[in-house]
Design an enzyme around this catalytic site. Structure first.
Site, PDB file in Angstrom:
ATOM      1  N   ASP A   1      33.874  23.611 -16.299  1.00 23.49           N
ATOM      2  CA  ASP A   1      33.688  23.540 -17.603  1.00 23.49           C
ATOM      3  C   ASP A   1      33.247  24.373 -18.714  1.00 23.49           C
ATOM      4  OD1 ASP A   1      31.015  23.597 -17.444  1.00 23.49           O
ATOM      5  OD2 ASP A   1      30.625  21.408 -17.876  1.00 23.49           O
TER       6      ASP A   1
ATOM      7  N   ASP B   1      29.319  27.663 -15.406  1.00 19.90           N
ATOM      8  CA  ASP B   1      29.744  28.146 -14.118  1.00 19.90           C
ATOM      9  C   ASP B   1      31.216  29.167 -14.352  1.00 19.90           C
ATOM     10  OD1 ASP B   1      31.568  26.798 -15.628  1.00 19.90           O
ATOM     11  OD2 ASP B   1      31.373  24.626 -13.889  1.00 19.90           O
TER      12      ASP B   1
ATOM     13  N   ASP C   1      33.326  21.534  -9.541  1.00 22.40           N
ATOM     14  CA  ASP C   1      31.926  21.459 -10.121  1.00 22.40           C
ATOM     15  C   ASP C   1      31.735  20.047 -10.833  1.00 22.40           C
ATOM     16  OD1 ASP C   1      29.538  22.494 -11.337  1.00 22.40           O
ATOM     17  OD2 ASP C   1      30.602  22.077 -13.414  1.00 22.40           O
TER      18      ASP C   1
HETATM   19  P1  ADP Z   1      26.734  21.184 -12.259  1.00 21.69           P
HETATM   20  O1  ADP Z   1      26.543  22.316 -11.385  1.00 21.69           O
HETATM   21  O2  ADP Z   1      26.359  19.847 -11.668  1.00 21.69           O
HETATM   22  O3  ADP Z   1      27.287  21.687 -13.484  1.00 21.69           O
HETATM   23  P2  ADP Z   1      23.882  22.860 -14.005  1.00 21.69           P
HETATM   24  O4  ADP Z   1      24.137  24.106 -12.597  1.00 21.69           O
HETATM   25  O5  ADP Z   1      24.438  22.936 -15.100  1.00 21.69           O
HETATM   26  O6  ADP Z   1      24.659  21.794 -13.097  1.00 21.69           O
HETATM   27  O7  ADP Z   1      22.312  22.246 -13.169  1.00 21.69           O
HETATM   28  C1  ADP Z   1      21.760  21.450 -12.159  1.00 21.69           C
HETATM   29  C2  ADP Z   1      20.794  21.007 -12.297  1.00 21.69           C
HETATM   30  O8  ADP Z   1      19.679  21.159 -12.733  1.00 21.69           O
HETATM   31  C3  ADP Z   1      21.109  19.441 -13.139  1.00 21.69           C
HETATM   32  O9  ADP Z   1      21.424  18.556 -12.123  1.00 21.69           O
HETATM   33  C4  ADP Z   1      19.548  19.691 -13.489  1.00 21.69           C
HETATM   34  O10 ADP Z   1      19.168  18.917 -12.767  1.00 21.69           O
HETATM   35  C5  ADP Z   1      19.069  20.418 -14.110  1.00 21.69           C
HETATM   36  N1  ADP Z   1      18.911  21.261 -15.295  1.00 21.69           N
HETATM   37  C6  ADP Z   1      20.509  22.269 -15.107  1.00 21.69           C
HETATM   38  N2  ADP Z   1      19.777  22.328 -16.941  1.00 21.69           N
HETATM   39  C7  ADP Z   1      19.420  21.213 -17.355  1.00 21.69           C
HETATM   40  C8  ADP Z   1      18.592  21.218 -18.920  1.00 21.69           C
HETATM   41  N3  ADP Z   1      19.165  21.984 -19.790  1.00 21.69           N
HETATM   42  N4  ADP Z   1      17.738  19.689 -18.640  1.00 21.69           N
HETATM   43  C9  ADP Z   1      17.258  19.674 -17.447  1.00 21.69           C
HETATM   44  N5  ADP Z   1      17.682  19.985 -16.845  1.00 21.69           N
HETATM   45  C10 ADP Z   1      18.782  20.887 -16.103  1.00 21.69           C
HETATM   46 MG    MG Z   2      28.401  22.949 -14.988  1.00 20.03          MG
END
Ligand code: ADP
Ligand code: MG
Length: 625
Positions: free
Chosen positions: A519, A523, A327
């Site tokens: 983390d 996920d 991730d």
């Molecule tokens: P990753 O796969 O990098 O761990 P996430 O699945 O947690 O990322 O989130 C994917 C996208 O959704 C982020 O890149 C962001 O654009 C948006 N996002 C998720 N959570 C938030 C939040 N709390 N505030 C703003 N944007 C968010």
């Molecule tokens: Mg994540």
């Protein structure tokens, strides 16, 4: 040498004494009987003395086990083998077999005991007491008598007894026993501390955030202690094998004693003697002891590096991993976003402030970073303006602020909000903000790649492991990072459920074993679905520890190739032991049957192999970096 004796338990010392006495007596009798030949019955009775000194407990246990119905027990086999040796007139051999058998048992006992002890010592993180403040006074109590929200004082040199948040004081913590990380961690007011770490210099006051049973220390200890319950497949194989091996060899021994003399019409003595050799070799103890011991050492070795493996089965799977799926955020990158630019489109609203308020209740890395960056300006988000908040996984946050609907997140979220947004020319993660369907502009944030990520990816490549990155972030940023790190495959714009689907696609290939590293923040489903779920930097995150099979206690990605190296090494040692023990036993059985190998060789086949296998198993405890 002196230390070796000092660390023996009373029981072990007694056994050592019995071994020495019976060895001396046997030697003495051998010499004496060579000089003065005595009557057969007299020498039988004389040799019974060292035999009983060394073997009385084996005989007693064997008798008890027969009553209990377990005839293929090794004590029973040793009893039959040695009694048979007496019967065929090999008194000296009978004593020798018993002596070596006991020597092997003693050795195994010492080795296993010491390994367990040293793993406990490595994971020596159990706090003895806590200084809790009650009625304005400091009292020393047991950690399980402290409750949530109690205030505790931790002095220099003391172990942090419970998880909590620093109220007063600054210090550094040594977390080496927990994370394998040698560098101390500085802490100030407001930081959280985890139980098991050692306070190095300052006095700190801490508000407790979990009781002892829920603390990091208790969870880690529970994990390590239960790790041997989950058996690897090869362990299952060994115990199934042992179940058949012994009866088969015993039956062969009986046939060997009966059939050839009947067919060849030769004397019984010689064939009974050969059958006894079978009985001595029939014990599978080298396998039964060394295989679990090797896993135990492998898991211990990993714990010392801050890698908690929840069971032997996961160590086995880890050694077979063909693909590591990362991730992105918080795993390959620091998960700490810096604000690069703020591009407002409407002057009426403070974009940054609205974003900070909307994010103030979330624990997503983006949310924490925004609030932190906002705090750097000396301000705190005014939570009183915040109404209901909804976190939309993989997209962002929908929050009610001053009664209006505020959306903070990526393009997909903007589509959901109905606001007309546009992309930014800057690379990075773009946080769009809208209020009641009106687009306000965006904040450009960037997440740094961890300095060790690139090396971790190339070490995995060296070990022939394919790397895949999954992220909810945009394509351009994802591919930029993928290229920089040399990741084989990159998938972007994924919602948490898409990540699970991707993991499932990868698992569908029967030739591959998939490890997912995340983390644990949104996920957990992918962690659970993969063959081996690895939570990184999981100290303090219960959800991640719960959902994963392997926990990397610090957030250094290099722990991952190291875990694979330890796992592969452990498995190699397991295989070495299995092949070695079986090869030697089969060889001795064959040589024994045709009359080439005697009782002494059989004793080596039993005890010698056990000792060598155990020594080999102990190697799993050390790893070369
Ligand atoms: P990753 O796969 O990098 O761990 P996430 O699945 O947690 O990322 O989130 C994917 C996208 O959704 C982020 O890149 C962001 O654009 C948006 N996002 C998720 N959570 C938030 C939040 N709390 N505030 C703003 N944007 C968010
Ligand atoms: Mg994540």
């Amino acid at each position: 040498m002196r230390k070796f004796f000092a660390e023996l338990t009373k029981k072990q010392k007694k056994m050592l004494l019995r071994i020495v006495v019976s060895v001396l007596l046997t030697l003495l009798l051998t010499v004496v009987l060579n000089i003065i030949p005595l009557n057969e019955y007299v020498s039988l009775i004389l040799f019974l003395i060292p035999y009983l000194v060394i073997g009385y407990d084996v005989l007693l246990k064997a008798a008890r086990n027969i009553v209990g119905g377990s005839i293929f027990d090794e004590k029973f086999l040793m009893t039959i083998a040695t009694a048979g040796a007496f019967f065929t007139g090999d008194y000296r051999e009978a004593c020798a077999v018993m002596i070596f058998y006991q020597l092997g048992e003693l050795f195994e006992n010492i080795a296993v005991g010491r390994t367990r002890k040293s793993i406990a010592a490595i994971m020596d993180i159990r706090p003895d007491y806590a200084n809790v403040i009650r009625d304005g006074e400091e009292q020393r109590v047991s950690p399980d008598e402290v409750f949530i929200n109690d205030i505790i004082v931790i002095k220099p040199g003391e172990r942090v007894p419970l998880d909590g948040v620093v109220l007063e004081g600054i210090s550094s913590l040594n977390t080496a026993a927990l994370t394998g990380e040698a560098l101390p961690v500085d802490i100030v007011e407001g930081d959280s501390v985890i139980s098991g770490a050692i306070n190095i210099n300052g006095v700190i006051k801490v508000r407790v955030t979990s009781d002892y049973s829920g603390s990091t220390v208790s969870k880690i200890l529970e994990l390590v202690e239960n790790a041997s319950d989950k058996k690897a497949r090869v362990e299952g194989f060994v115990s199934r094998f042992a179940k058949y091996y012994t009866p088969v060899v015993v039956i062969l021994a009986v046939l060997l004693a009966l059939v050839p003399p009947l067919i060849l019409h030769s004397g019984w003595g010689e064939w009974i003697h050969r059958a006894l050799i079978f009985l001595v070799v029939s014990c599978p103890c080298a396998l039964v002891v060394s295989v679990p011991l090797t896993f135990f050492c492998g898991i211990g070795c990993a714990s010392r590096e801050g890698i908690l493996v929840k069971g032997s089965n996961y160590l086995e799977l880890l050694s077979k991993v063909t693909t590591v799926v990362f991730d992105k955020t918080g795993t390959l990158t620091k998960g700490v976003f810096e604000v690069e630019a703020i591009h407002p489109e409407e002057s009426k609203y403070d974009l940054f402030e609205l974003a900070a308020i909307a994010e103030s209740k979330s624990n997503h890395p983006i949310a924490l970073s925004i609030v932190r960056a906002y705090g750097k300006k000396g301000k705190e988000p005014d939570k009183s303006r915040l109404g209901t908040v909804e976190e939309i996984a993989g997209k962002g946050i929908k929050a009610e602020i001053d009664g209006e609907d505020v959306f903070v997140g990526n393009g997909a979220l903007m589509e959901l909000s109905g606001a007309r947004f546009h992309e930014c020319h800057k690379t990075g993660t773009i946080l769009h903000v809208s209020v009641s369907g009106r687009y306000l502009g965006h904040i450009v944030i960037n997440d740094e790649i961890k300095p060790e990520s690139s090396k971790a990816v190339s070490e995995l490549a060296r070990d022939n492991i394919k790397t895949v990155m999954l992220t909810g972030d945009k394509k351009d940023r994802a591919e930029e990072i993928g290229k920089e790190l040399g990741i084989n495959e990159v998938y972007s714009d994924l919602l948490p459920q898409d990540k699970v689907v991707k993991v499932e696609e990868l698992i569908a290939d029967p030739a591959s074993t998939i490890a997912f590293v995340g983390d644990g923040i949104n996920d957990a489903p992918a962690l659970m679905r993969s063959d081996v779920g690895i939570a990184m930097g999981a100290l303090g995150s219960d959800a991640a520890v719960e959902a994963s099979d392997v926990v990397l206690m610090n957030d250094n990605p290099l722990a991952l190739p190291l875990a694979v190296v330890i796992a592969r090494r452990t498995m190699r040692i397991v295989k070495e032991n299995i092949v070695f023990a079986l090869a030697v036993k089969v060889l001795i059985l064959v040589l024994g049957a045709i009359g080439v190998a005697g009782m002494w060789v059989a004793v080596f086949g039993d005890v010698g192999v056990l000792i060598i296998a155990v020594l080999n198993a102990l190697r799993a405890f050390k790893v070369k970096h």
